[in-house]
Design a protein around this motif. Structure first.
Motif, PDB file in Angstrom:
ATOM      1  N   ALA A  89      15.683 -65.398   2.835  1.00  0.00           N
ATOM      2  CA  ALA A  89      15.358 -66.764   3.261  1.00  0.00           C
ATOM      3  C   ALA A  89      15.263 -67.704   2.051  1.00  0.00           C
ATOM      4  CB  ALA A  89      14.057 -66.781   4.064  1.00  0.00           C
ATOM      5  N   VAL A  90      14.946 -67.144   0.870  1.00  0.00           N
ATOM      6  CA  VAL A  90      14.941 -67.950  -0.359  1.00  0.00           C
ATOM      7  C   VAL A  90      16.385 -68.369  -0.664  1.00  0.00           C
ATOM      8  CG1 VAL A  90      14.521 -67.904  -2.859  1.00  0.00           C
ATOM      9  CG2 VAL A  90      12.871 -66.826  -1.302  1.00  0.00           C
ATOM     10  N   HIS A  91      17.289 -67.381  -0.560  1.00  0.00           N
ATOM     11  CA  HIS A  91      18.708 -67.642  -0.802  1.00  0.00           C
ATOM     12  C   HIS A  91      19.226 -68.707   0.157  1.00  0.00           C
ATOM     13  CE1 HIS A  91      22.997 -65.766  -1.158  1.00  0.00           C
ATOM     14  NE2 HIS A  91      22.797 -66.661  -2.091  1.00  0.00           N
ATOM     15  N   GLU A  92      18.897 -68.538   1.434  1.00  0.00           N
ATOM     16  CA  GLU A  92      19.374 -69.479   2.461  1.00  0.00           C
ATOM     17  C   GLU A  92      18.758 -70.862   2.261  1.00  0.00           C
ATOM     18  OE1 GLU A  92      21.673 -69.037   4.820  1.00  0.00           O
ATOM     19  OE2 GLU A  92      21.524 -67.063   5.760  1.00  0.00           O
ATOM     20  N   ALA A  93      17.480 -70.905   1.834  1.00  0.00           N
ATOM     21  CA  ALA A  93      16.837 -72.209   1.589  1.00  0.00           C
ATOM     22  C   ALA A  93      17.568 -72.925   0.453  1.00  0.00           C
ATOM     23  CB  ALA A  93      15.360 -72.024   1.244  1.00  0.00           C
ATOM     24  N   ALA A  94      17.920 -72.154  -0.599  1.00  0.00           N
ATOM     25  CA  ALA A  94      18.660 -72.753  -1.723  1.00  0.00           C
ATOM     26  C   ALA A  94      20.043 -73.214  -1.252  1.00  0.00           C
ATOM     27  CB  ALA A  94      18.780 -71.746  -2.861  1.00  0.00           C
ATOM     28  N   LEU A  95      20.712 -72.398  -0.435  1.00  0.00           N
ATOM     29  CA  LEU A  95      22.025 -72.803   0.087  1.00  0.00           C
ATOM     30  C   LEU A  95      21.900 -74.065   0.941  1.00  0.00           C
ATOM     31  CD1 LEU A  95      23.401 -69.275   1.091  1.00  0.00           C
ATOM     32  CD2 LEU A  95      24.363 -70.767  -0.665  1.00  0.00           C
ATOM     33  N   SER A  96      20.826 -74.114   1.728  1.00  0.00           N
ATOM     34  CA  SER A  96      20.676 -75.247   2.641  1.00  0.00           C
ATOM     35  C   SER A  96      20.431 -76.557   1.893  1.00  0.00           C
ATOM     36  CB  SER A  96      19.580 -74.975   3.671  1.00  0.00           C
ATOM     37  OG  SER A  96      18.366 -75.514   3.254  1.00  0.00           O
ATOM     38  N   ALA A  97      19.961 -76.462   0.645  1.00  0.00           N
ATOM     39  CA  ALA A  97      19.762 -77.691  -0.145  1.00  0.00           C
ATOM     40  C   ALA A  97      21.085 -78.425  -0.324  1.00  0.00           C
ATOM     41  CB  ALA A  97      19.146 -77.345  -1.500  1.00  0.00           C
ATOM     42  N   ASP A  98      22.197 -77.675  -0.225  1.00  0.00           N
ATOM     43  CA  ASP A  98      23.520 -78.307  -0.322  1.00  0.00           C
ATOM     44  C   ASP A  98      24.309 -78.161   0.974  1.00  0.00           C
ATOM     45  OD1 ASP A  98      23.327 -79.257  -2.967  1.00  0.00           O
ATOM     46  OD2 ASP A  98      23.599 -77.208  -3.716  1.00  0.00           O
ATOM     47  N   GLY A  99      23.578 -78.003   2.070  1.00  0.00           N
ATOM     48  CA  GLY A  99      24.241 -77.912   3.373  1.00  0.00           C
ATOM     49  C   GLY A  99      25.089 -76.674   3.552  1.00  0.00           C
ATOM     50  N   ARG A 100      24.704 -75.570   2.860  1.00  0.00           N
ATOM     51  CA  ARG A 100      25.566 -74.371   2.887  1.00  0.00           C
ATOM     52  C   ARG A 100      24.916 -73.134   3.496  1.00  0.00           C
ATOM     53  NH1 ARG A 100      27.202 -72.890  -2.928  1.00  0.00           N
ATOM     54  NH2 ARG A 100      27.788 -71.066  -1.702  1.00  0.00           N
ATOM     55  N   ALA A 101      23.725 -73.290   4.088  1.00  0.00           N
ATOM     56  CA  ALA A 101      23.084 -72.089   4.663  1.00  0.00           C
ATOM     57  C   ALA A 101      24.000 -71.538   5.758  1.00  0.00           C
ATOM     58  CB  ALA A 101      21.725 -72.436   5.232  1.00  0.00           C
ATOM     59  N   ILE A 102      24.059 -70.228   5.830  1.00  0.00           N
ATOM     60  CA  ILE A 102      24.987 -69.613   6.777  1.00  0.00           C
ATOM     61  C   ILE A 102      24.345 -69.411   8.152  1.00  0.00           C
ATOM     62  CG2 ILE A 102      26.333 -67.489   7.250  1.00  0.00           C
ATOM     63  CD1 ILE A 102      27.490 -69.274   4.993  1.00  0.00           C
ATOM     64  N   HIS A 103      23.080 -68.984   8.140  1.00  0.00           N
ATOM     65  CA  HIS A 103      22.462 -68.611   9.414  1.00  0.00           C
ATOM     66  C   HIS A 103      21.653 -69.744  10.030  1.00  0.00           C
ATOM     67  CE1 HIS A 103      23.433 -64.763   7.461  1.00  0.00           C
ATOM     68  NE2 HIS A 103      23.755 -64.410   8.696  1.00  0.00           N
ATOM     69  N   ALA A 104      22.091 -70.971   9.799  1.00  0.00           N
ATOM     70  CA  ALA A 104      21.457 -72.146  10.417  1.00  0.00           C
ATOM     71  C   ALA A 104      22.521 -73.217  10.507  1.00  0.00           C
ATOM     72  CB  ALA A 104      20.291 -72.627   9.568  1.00  0.00           C
ATOM     73  N   ILE A 105      22.482 -74.008  11.586  1.00  0.00           N
ATOM     74  CA  ILE A 105      23.457 -75.102  11.700  1.00  0.00           C
ATOM     75  C   ILE A 105      23.072 -76.158  10.671  1.00  0.00           C
ATOM     76  CG2 ILE A 105      24.473 -76.829  13.251  1.00  0.00           C
ATOM     77  CD1 ILE A 105      24.937 -73.914  14.188  1.00  0.00           C
ATOM     78  N   GLN A 106      24.014 -76.543   9.836  1.00  0.00           N
ATOM     79  CA  GLN A 106      23.727 -77.457   8.731  1.00  0.00           C
ATOM     80  C   GLN A 106      24.097 -78.893   9.081  1.00  0.00           C
ATOM     81  OE1 GLN A 106      22.478 -75.882   5.292  1.00  0.00           O
ATOM     82  NE2 GLN A 106      21.718 -75.224   7.274  1.00  0.00           N
ATOM     83  N   ARG A 107      23.101 -79.759   9.006  1.00  0.00           N
ATOM     84  CA  ARG A 107      23.389 -81.180   9.284  1.00  0.00           C
ATOM     85  C   ARG A 107      23.693 -81.930   7.991  1.00  0.00           C
ATOM     86  NH1 ARG A 107      19.483 -79.999  13.064  1.00  0.00           N
ATOM     87  NH2 ARG A 107      20.437 -79.839  15.103  1.00  0.00           N
ATOM     88  N   LYS A 108      23.234 -81.348   6.871  1.00  0.00           N
ATOM     89  CA  LYS A 108      23.431 -81.991   5.580  1.00  0.00           C
ATOM     90  C   LYS A 108      24.906 -81.937   5.179  1.00  0.00           C
ATOM     91  CE  LYS A 108      19.681 -81.526   2.766  1.00  0.00           C
ATOM     92  NZ  LYS A 108      18.844 -80.798   1.875  1.00  0.00           N
ATOM     93  N   LYS A 109      25.357 -82.931   4.396  1.00  0.00           N
ATOM     94  CA  LYS A 109      26.736 -82.927   3.915  1.00  0.00           C
ATOM     95  C   LYS A 109      26.938 -81.722   2.987  1.00  0.00           C
ATOM     96  CE  LYS A 109      29.915 -86.151   1.897  1.00  0.00           C
ATOM     97  NZ  LYS A 109      29.796 -86.474   0.510  1.00  0.00           N
ATOM     98  N   ARG A 110      28.023 -80.952   3.249  1.00  0.00           N
ATOM     99  CA  ARG A 110      28.247 -79.755   2.449  1.00  0.00           C
ATOM    100  C   ARG A 110      28.801 -80.056   1.070  1.00  0.00           C
ATOM    101  NH1 ARG A 110      30.389 -77.110   7.580  1.00  0.00           N
ATOM    102  NH2 ARG A 110      28.547 -78.010   8.473  1.00  0.00           N
ATOM    103  N   LYS A 111      28.339 -79.248   0.091  1.00  0.00           N
ATOM    104  CA  LYS A 111      28.846 -79.428  -1.261  1.00  0.00           C
ATOM    105  C   LYS A 111      30.032 -78.519  -1.466  1.00  0.00           C
ATOM    106  CE  LYS A 111      27.029 -78.638  -5.591  1.00  0.00           C
ATOM    107  NZ  LYS A 111      25.930 -78.260  -6.445  1.00  0.00           N
TER     108      LYS A 111
END
Ligand code: FAD
Ligand code: NAD
Length: 483
Positions: free
Chosen positions: A461-483
């Motif tokens: 979840a730490v990895h995914e939280a870091a990914l989600s900071a750039d809209g890249r988390a895999i196991h969550a729908i990302q609303r943020k613009k992807r890097k």
């Protein structure tokens, strides 16, 4: 006892005993003066080992096992029959752990050549090379003046008392009394929804108390990141803690074996009856009998010993550490300061990094953080980016029936540098150590994104939280613009 030592440490809590041990390792002649008597026996270990960190965690563990056995095993197909709690046995286990640890500290002091002087220490004169310390023995109250080249003051803290709810040790207690109830109070009132209120409130709620917590501030966990505080508040309330924010206790008195608590929210005043009331509204530095009239030590307005970043007081060769000085009142902070003071005396140059001191609240799930909250980062002028991940989508959390809470990272959007990690999750206290290490190595969010986290772990979840900071988390729908 000798006439003179290289170092005298006053206070044998985690700050003081760790300083004394380190000084012993470095070959200094050391005395550690500690006056605590716990359950009739002189004891080292301070608040933390006797009536703080360790006993509270022992009760948190027992109560968690009880609750889990009673309510959580059925879904695994495990039946248990009737589950009961034997409170005296639970307290006995806690006492055995305390005894083992405090006895262990006594052995460690001895093994490192540190003399434990059982009694009170008073710094008479901290100026010059031969600093004078009065030792008043517990045994016979005899007084001896001893000298040392260096002195470390480490006398800790005590609970703050409030006039509206005077502790009587029977019905109205502080945190120490709340670790020693002999039965589960039917109704338990708590003043202060801080760390102690939430931890000890959780212990007794799990065991069956109806718990009401009165908190004067308008928000719960005002010091935590707002998202985490909100989520933690929801989870704790769902568990049954009745937390009343913006509510002041104006009176508490014992009538017919019950505590009648009067509280005020806005204009409304309410009377309620409890079997016990815990007062935990913070702690204050403790310097009773610590400083003689000519000690020369400067105090702050709040009664703390004034120190700089390296724990040096205004007097050369006199240091002060732990709860007695500025900063969070935490055992690990006290320990690191003790180590820093001794190593500085020895000529080395260590520095505690106050930006990476971890906070953990040992509820279930735990609430923990390191570094800046999103709000603090914004206040400090950072362009903030955040990422978070909900444990509901973490396979290991689901497999363990722990799929609640989330992990959040806070970073500087311009440089990508990690500024903080916050978690409300199973094992959050351990999880945020990853943030602490990453921050110490000035890691970026990208660093955390590029590392391979083992599957299935909560750490993913730490990895995914870091990914989600750039809209890249895999196991969550990302609303943020992807890097
Ligand atoms: P202390 O541990 O208070 O030790 C100071 C010692 O000095 C005392 O034993 C006292 O008897 C002695 N002393 C005082 N004056 C004199 C004198 N003049 N002469 C000789 N001896 C003297 N922190 C955490 O990090 N994690 C936790 O989980 C945690 N849980 C806690 C739970 C509770 C219920 C409480 C109350 C506290 C908790 N804390 C926790 C806080 C932690 O206990 C303190 O931050 C820590 O003990 C501070 O260490 P210290 O060495 O500065 O002081
Ligand atoms: P705290 O500062 O954490 O919380 C006290 C709470 O009481 C605050 O929320 C405050 O707003 C509230 N309050 C103050 N006066 C009030 C009043 N008159 N009526 C209602 N609410 C009031 O203090 P604590 O819980 O007593 O704990 C003391 C310290 O011990 C903590 O600051 C912490 O440093 C340490 N501690 C740490 C841990 C841990 O690390 N897990 C556990 C326990 C204690």
């Amino acid at each position: 006892m000798k006439d003179s030592y290289d170092l005298i440490v006053i206070g044998g809590g985690p700050g003081g005993y760790e300083a004394a041990i380190r000084a012993g390792q470095l070959g200094m002649s050391v005395a550690c003066i500690e006056k605590r008597v716990y359950k009739g026996e002189p004891a080292l270990g301070g608040t933390c080992l006797n009536v703080g960190c360790i006993p509270s965690k022992a009760l948190l563990d027992s109560s968690h096992r009880y609750e889990a056995t009673k309510h959580e095993l059925a879904e695994h197909g495990i039946s248990t029959g009737d589950v009961a709690i034997d409170v005296p046995q639970m307290i006995e286990r806690k006492e055995a752990i305390v005894k083992q640890l405090t006895g262990g500290v006594a052995m460690l002091l001895k093994g490192n050549g540190v003399e434990w002087l059982q009694g009170w220490g008073t710094l008479l004169d901290g100026k010059g090379d031969g600093k004078k310390v009065k030792f008043t023995a517990l045994e016979d109250e005899s007084e001896t003046t001893i000298t040392a080249k260096y002195v470390i003051l480490a006398t800790g803290s005590v609970p703050i008392a409030i006039p509206v709810a005077k502790v009587d040790e029977a019905y109205i207690v502080d945190s120490t009394g709340a670790l020693d109830f002999t039965e589960v109070p039917k109704r338990l009132g708590i003043i202060g929804a801080g760390v102690i209120g939430l931890e000890l409130g959780s212990v007794w709620r799990r065991l069956g108390s109806e718990v009401v917590i009165f908190e004067a501030l308008p928000e719960l966990l005002a010091v935590a990141d707002k998202d985490i505080a909100k989520e933690a508040g929801k989870l704790l309330k769902k568990q049954g803690l009745d937390i009343r924010v913006d509510t002041k206790v104006t009176n508490a008195e014992v009538k017919d074996g019950q505590v009648v608590v009067t509280s005020q929210k806005g204009d409304a005043s309410t009377d309620e009856t409890f079997d016990k009331l815990i007062v935990c509204v913070g702690r204050r530095a403790y310097a009773e009998k610590l400083l003689g009239d000519n000690s020369g030590i400067q105090l702050t307005e709040r009664g703390l010993v004034e120190v700089d970043e390296q724990c040096k007081t205004n007097l050369d060769g006199v240091y002060a550490i732990g709860d007695l000085v500025r900063g969070p009142m935490l055992a690990h902070k006290a320990m690191e300061e003790g180590m820093m003071a001794v190593e500085r005396i020895h000529g080395e140059k260590p520095q505690v990094n106050y930006d990476t001191i971890i906070n953990v609240i040992y509820t279930h799930p735990e609430i923990a953080w390191v570094g800046l909250t999103e709000q603090q980062a914004a206040e400090q002028g950072y362009e903030v980016k955040t990422g978070s991940f909900n444990l509901a989508a973490n396979g290991r959390a689901l497999a363990q029936s722990e799929a609640q809470g989330s992990i959040k990272v806070v970073a500087d959007a311009k440089t990508d540098r990690l500024l903080g990690m916050h978690a409300v999750s199973v094992g959050a206290g351990d999880i945020v150590h990853q943030g602490m290490i990453a921050m110490e190595f000035v890691s970026s969010i990208e660093d955390l994104q590029l590392m391979t986290f083992a599957h299935p772990t909560i750490s993913e979840a730490v990895h995914e939280a870091a990914l989600s900071a750039d809209g890249r988390a895999i196991h969550a729908i990302q609303r943020k613009k992807r890097k």
